[in-house]
Each structure stands twice: as C-alpha cells, then as structure tokens.
Design an enzyme around this catalytic site. Sequence first.
Site, short mmCIF file in Angstrom:
data_model
loop_
_atom_site.label_atom_id
_atom_site.label_comp_id
_atom_site.label_asym_id
_atom_site.label_seq_id
_atom_site.Cartn_x
_atom_site.Cartn_y
_atom_site.Cartn_z
N ARG A 105 0.81 -1.23 0.00
CA ARG A 105 0.00 0.00 0.00
C ARG A 105 0.84 1.28 0.00
O ARG A 105 0.43 2.30 0.54
CB ARG A 105 -0.97 0.04 1.20
CG ARG A 105 -2.05 -1.01 1.15
CD ARG A 105 -3.11 -0.63 0.13
NE ARG A 105 -4.22 -1.56 0.14
CZ ARG A 105 -5.36 -1.35 0.82
NH1 ARG A 105 -5.54 -0.26 1.50
NH2 ARG A 105 -6.31 -2.25 0.78
N ARG B 240 -2.63 7.04 0.40
CA ARG B 240 -2.86 8.27 1.16
C ARG B 240 -1.72 8.71 2.06
O ARG B 240 -1.76 9.83 2.58
CB ARG B 240 -4.16 8.14 1.96
CG ARG B 240 -5.39 8.28 1.07
CD ARG B 240 -6.65 7.86 1.78
NE ARG B 240 -6.62 6.43 2.05
CZ ARG B 240 -7.62 5.76 2.64
NH1 ARG B 240 -8.67 6.40 3.06
NH2 ARG B 240 -7.53 4.47 2.82
N ARG C 6 -5.92 12.68 -5.90
CA ARG C 6 -7.16 11.99 -5.56
C ARG C 6 -8.27 13.01 -5.26
O ARG C 6 -9.43 12.80 -5.62
CB ARG C 6 -6.88 11.11 -4.34
CG ARG C 6 -8.01 10.39 -3.72
CD ARG C 6 -8.41 9.15 -4.47
NE ARG C 6 -9.25 8.36 -3.61
CZ ARG C 6 -10.50 8.70 -3.29
NH1 ARG C 6 -11.04 9.77 -3.82
NH2 ARG C 6 -11.20 7.95 -2.47
N ASP D 16 -6.66 -2.59 -7.55
CA ASP D 16 -7.25 -3.20 -6.36
C ASP D 16 -7.56 -4.66 -6.66
O ASP D 16 -7.78 -5.02 -7.81
CB ASP D 16 -8.53 -2.47 -5.93
CG ASP D 16 -8.83 -2.75 -4.46
OD1 ASP D 16 -8.36 -1.99 -3.61
OD2 ASP D 16 -9.49 -3.76 -4.17
N TYR E 141 -15.22 -11.66 -0.37
CA TYR E 141 -15.89 -10.39 -0.69
C TYR E 141 -17.13 -10.61 -1.56
O TYR E 141 -18.14 -9.91 -1.42
CB TYR E 141 -14.92 -9.44 -1.40
CG TYR E 141 -13.95 -8.75 -0.45
CD1 TYR E 141 -14.38 -7.74 0.40
CD2 TYR E 141 -12.61 -9.13 -0.39
CE1 TYR E 141 -13.50 -7.11 1.27
CE2 TYR E 141 -11.72 -8.52 0.48
CZ TYR E 141 -12.18 -7.50 1.31
OH TYR E 141 -11.31 -6.90 2.18
O1 CP3 Z 1 0.10 -1.63 -2.50
C1 CP3 Z 1 -0.14 -0.67 -3.27
O2 CP3 Z 1 0.37 0.45 -3.10
C2 CP3 Z 1 -0.98 -0.91 -4.52
C3 CP3 Z 1 -2.35 -0.64 -4.40
C4 CP3 Z 1 -3.34 -1.56 -3.69
C5 CP3 Z 1 -4.62 -1.08 -3.32
N1 CP3 Z 1 -5.35 -2.12 -2.87
C6 CP3 Z 1 -5.06 0.32 -3.45
C7 CP3 Z 1 -6.15 0.81 -2.59
C8 CP3 Z 1 -3.30 -2.93 -3.38
C9 CP3 Z 1 -2.18 -3.91 -3.53
C10 CP3 Z 1 -4.60 -3.27 -2.87
C11 CP3 Z 1 -4.97 -4.64 -2.49
C12 CP3 Z 1 -6.18 -4.85 -1.68
N2 CP3 Z 1 -7.40 -4.24 -1.80
C13 CP3 Z 1 -6.29 -5.85 -0.68
C14 CP3 Z 1 -5.22 -6.82 -0.31
C15 CP3 Z 1 -4.23 -6.24 0.62
C16 CP3 Z 1 -4.75 -6.05 2.03
O3 CP3 Z 1 -4.86 -4.90 2.44
O4 CP3 Z 1 -4.99 -7.07 2.68
C17 CP3 Z 1 -7.60 -5.78 -0.15
C18 CP3 Z 1 -8.18 -6.63 0.97
C19 CP3 Z 1 -8.29 -4.76 -0.88
C20 CP3 Z 1 -9.71 -4.34 -0.74
C21 CP3 Z 1 -9.81 -2.92 -0.36
N3 CP3 Z 1 -9.55 -1.85 -1.19
C22 CP3 Z 1 -10.16 -2.39 0.90
C23 CP3 Z 1 -10.48 -3.23 2.14
C24 CP3 Z 1 -10.14 -0.99 0.78
C25 CP3 Z 1 -10.58 0.02 1.80
C26 CP3 Z 1 -9.62 0.23 2.89
C27 CP3 Z 1 -8.77 1.46 2.65
O5 CP3 Z 1 -7.55 1.36 2.71
O6 CP3 Z 1 -9.36 2.54 2.44
C28 CP3 Z 1 -9.70 -0.69 -0.53
C29 CP3 Z 1 -9.48 0.66 -1.08
C30 CP3 Z 1 -8.11 0.99 -1.55
N4 CP3 Z 1 -7.33 0.18 -2.30
C31 CP3 Z 1 -7.42 2.22 -1.33
C32 CP3 Z 1 -6.20 2.11 -1.98
C33 CP3 Z 1 -5.11 3.15 -2.09
C34 CP3 Z 1 -7.96 3.44 -0.59
C35 CP3 Z 1 -8.87 4.21 -1.52
C36 CP3 Z 1 -8.71 5.69 -1.42
O7 CP3 Z 1 -7.80 6.28 -2.01
O8 CP3 Z 1 -9.56 6.29 -0.74
#
Ligand code: CP3
Length: 349
Positions: free
Chosen positions: A26, A30, A39, A76, A154
């Site tokens: 991640r 943010r 964003r 994602d 999911y």
């Molecule tokens: O690692 C990176 O920098 C690459 C980007 C990446 C995102 N999601 C961007 C994202 C990766 C590798 C993921 C994988 C992901 N997405 C997983 C597996 C990794 C983990 O955390 O266990 C899962 C379970 C998800 C599902 C998901 N997407 C959730 C639960 C959320 C909300 C939680 C949060 O962090 O806000 C997301 C949204 C998400 N995916 C964001 C980002 C940068 C936040 C969105 C925003 O910018 O508001």
Amino acid sequence: MELKNDLLIRTAMGEAVERPPVWLMRQAGRILPQYRALRGKLSGFKELVETPALAAEVTIQPVDELGVDAAIIFSDILVIPEAMGLPYELIEKKGPLFPKTIQTATDIEQLQSGAKAATELHYVYEAIKITKQELNGRVPLIGFAGAPWTIFAYMIEGSGSKTFSKAKRFLYQHPDLAHQLLQKITDSTIAYLHKKVDSGVNLLQIFDSWAGILTPELYRTFALPYTQQIANAIKRVPLTVFAKGAWFALADIASIECNVIGLDWQTSPQYARQFVDKVFQGNLDPCQLYGQADEVKQATLSMLESFGGQHIANLGHGVYPDTPLDNVKVFVDTVKSVVYQPDHQAIKS
Ligand code: CP3
C-alpha cells in the site's frame, strides 16, 4: 527493458545479494501528499484505478518520494469480481461494497470467467505498459491479485467484515457451490495474471488477506488448492504468496511452488523457518511506524537481523494512511543503509 535496480528480483530468485530490497504494501496511496492532491481532484478511487495514465502516475510516486526498490501497480484486488460481473463500490471511510452478491447456483453460473473476464481489465494492462515506459527500468514493477479465497469472501459477504461469517457459512452449507465459484475465480485470476506479465510486470504477489480466519482444515480445502493452481499456471516471473494470519497453515503454504512467502507481524521468521525453505517478505508491524523515529530505526534493524539473509523488507501488512511520512522514510532509509556480511547473515549499518 533492462532493469537498473533488480535487487528485488535477484532476492526473490534466491540469489545472494548486497542488502535486502525494500518496498511497502500500500505504498501508493494516502500516506503521500502527492496522492492525496491528485485523488482530491477526482470523482473517486475507481476513476484513478480506471484511468491508466493516472494509475501510472500514482504507482511511480512512492519510487520518487521514498526511493523504494519496487513499484506496485496501482489497482485493487476487487477488479476481478467486477470483471466477472459483480461491480464494486468504494465507500469513503467505510471500504468496499458490492451492491449485488453471490448467493445461489444461478448467480455463479451467470458469472463470466477465464480469458473473457480478464479481457475486461484492459485499463490495468494499459496502466502497466505506461508505468513500465515511465519507470524506464529504474525499479521492477509488481503485479498482484487477490487469492481466490479472499475474492470469494468479498463476493459472498458483499463488504468488509471482522468475521466474514457469511462467506464461511457458505463453505459449510454449500461446499460444492463454493468449489465452483472458487474455480471460476481461479480461472479468471490465472488469465488476468498472464496478461499482466504480457504487459510487463516483473514479479507477482497474491494477497490472501482473509486466510487467517479459516481453520487449518478449511484452508487446506478451500484456499490452498486454488492458490496452488495459480502458482503452477504462472511460472514466468517470481511469485510471492502473502496469506495474512495463516501461521497455522505454513506447512501447507510451504508446498506452493512460489518463490517468496510474505509474513505478517505476528509470525516470526524463526517460527516460519521451521516449515518454509523459501525467501521471506515482511514483517514490521505497520503500527511501529507511529513510534519515535529512533525507535523505528532500531525496530527496523532488529527486524532485519531476525531474518538474516533471503529477505525482502516490508511491513507485515499495508501501511496505514495516517502513518507519518517521515517514519516511512526512516524505515526505507534504514533498510537501504545496511549491508550483508559475506556469510549473508549478519548485518551492519
Ligand atoms: O500496494 C499498493 O500500493 C498498490 C495498491 C493496492 C490497493 N489495494 C489500493 C487501494 C493494493 C495492492 C490493494 C490490495 C487490496 N485491496 C487488498 C489486499 C491487501 C490487504 O490490504 O490485505 C484488499 C483486501 C483490498 C480491498 C480494499 N480496497 C479495501 C479493504 C479498501 C478500503 C480500505 C482502505 O484502505 O481505504 C480498498 C481501497 C483501496 N485500495 C485504497 C487504496 C489506495 C484506498 C482508496 C482511497 O484512495 O480512498
């Protein structure tokens, strides 16, 4: 395109290296002011994911700002259910939501899968091609997908959950249907990852974020065989499997034909070594980065020492959005300041 920094790839392949490579799960997100600025100008997260030039831009931001040894394509894991016919939304401050979920045999039959589903994700492949061009070989690009069990969770549950009890209930009540759905997800994921490699990614990571809520028996029945299928189908680039919380399944995970095993912060390398003879990735507690800078440095050094060699430095899960950026930099810079001794074990700064 030749990689100027291929430390991650050499480490993943089990070669002796000069120091551990470092990146953060991640890292594109943010924690970076550049990300928040971009964003803020957009309608939402999905616009960023689905606009290749913008996805490429935020993928490269952490390489410029933090000096990490890898980029991970901004996307994602939930794009796969969407490509199969189950669109997702991201609700601000709440997380993912699926307006429609999978409940019946007909729901499963109606899903697209395999190459047909993978074709829908053209914006991801385009983002990879642009990123590769703009990176110009500076660092490797990581591609990823959710593990079938986590995607399944999911698709049944419809949102995040502490227990994913609806998804687990489905395993107990409808095991045959569960296998059908897991197979469709697996077929789609294999086609998707092949296309990611075709587009230029240098390493793949499978995120099994919800492995930790399964019993050892459920993991062996509903998670392991599908991750194994993916590993067996894609041997063109090194593969990392990160099954969060799955310490109880390490002996099974060791049988997956992958190069790297990701460890969360609750699993020590000493413990995992009893079961796994592969390169490890991880595993500083993401919350450690809320501490004082000198504590972050000490904790990072002692983490590196606990792994010895054969290690890709990372956190034990994704970095939290409110983490002080300066401490993220201390983490990265500390890893980059060490050198392995000739025996590939001890480390000095
Ligand atoms: O690692 C990176 O920098 C690459 C980007 C990446 C995102 N999601 C961007 C994202 C990766 C590798 C993921 C994988 C992901 N997405 C997983 C597996 C990794 C983990 O955390 O266990 C899962 C379970 C998800 C599902 C998901 N997407 C959730 C639960 C959320 C909300 C939680 C949060 O962090 O806000 C997301 C949204 C998400 N995916 C964001 C980002 C940068 C936040 C969105 C925003 O910018 O508001």
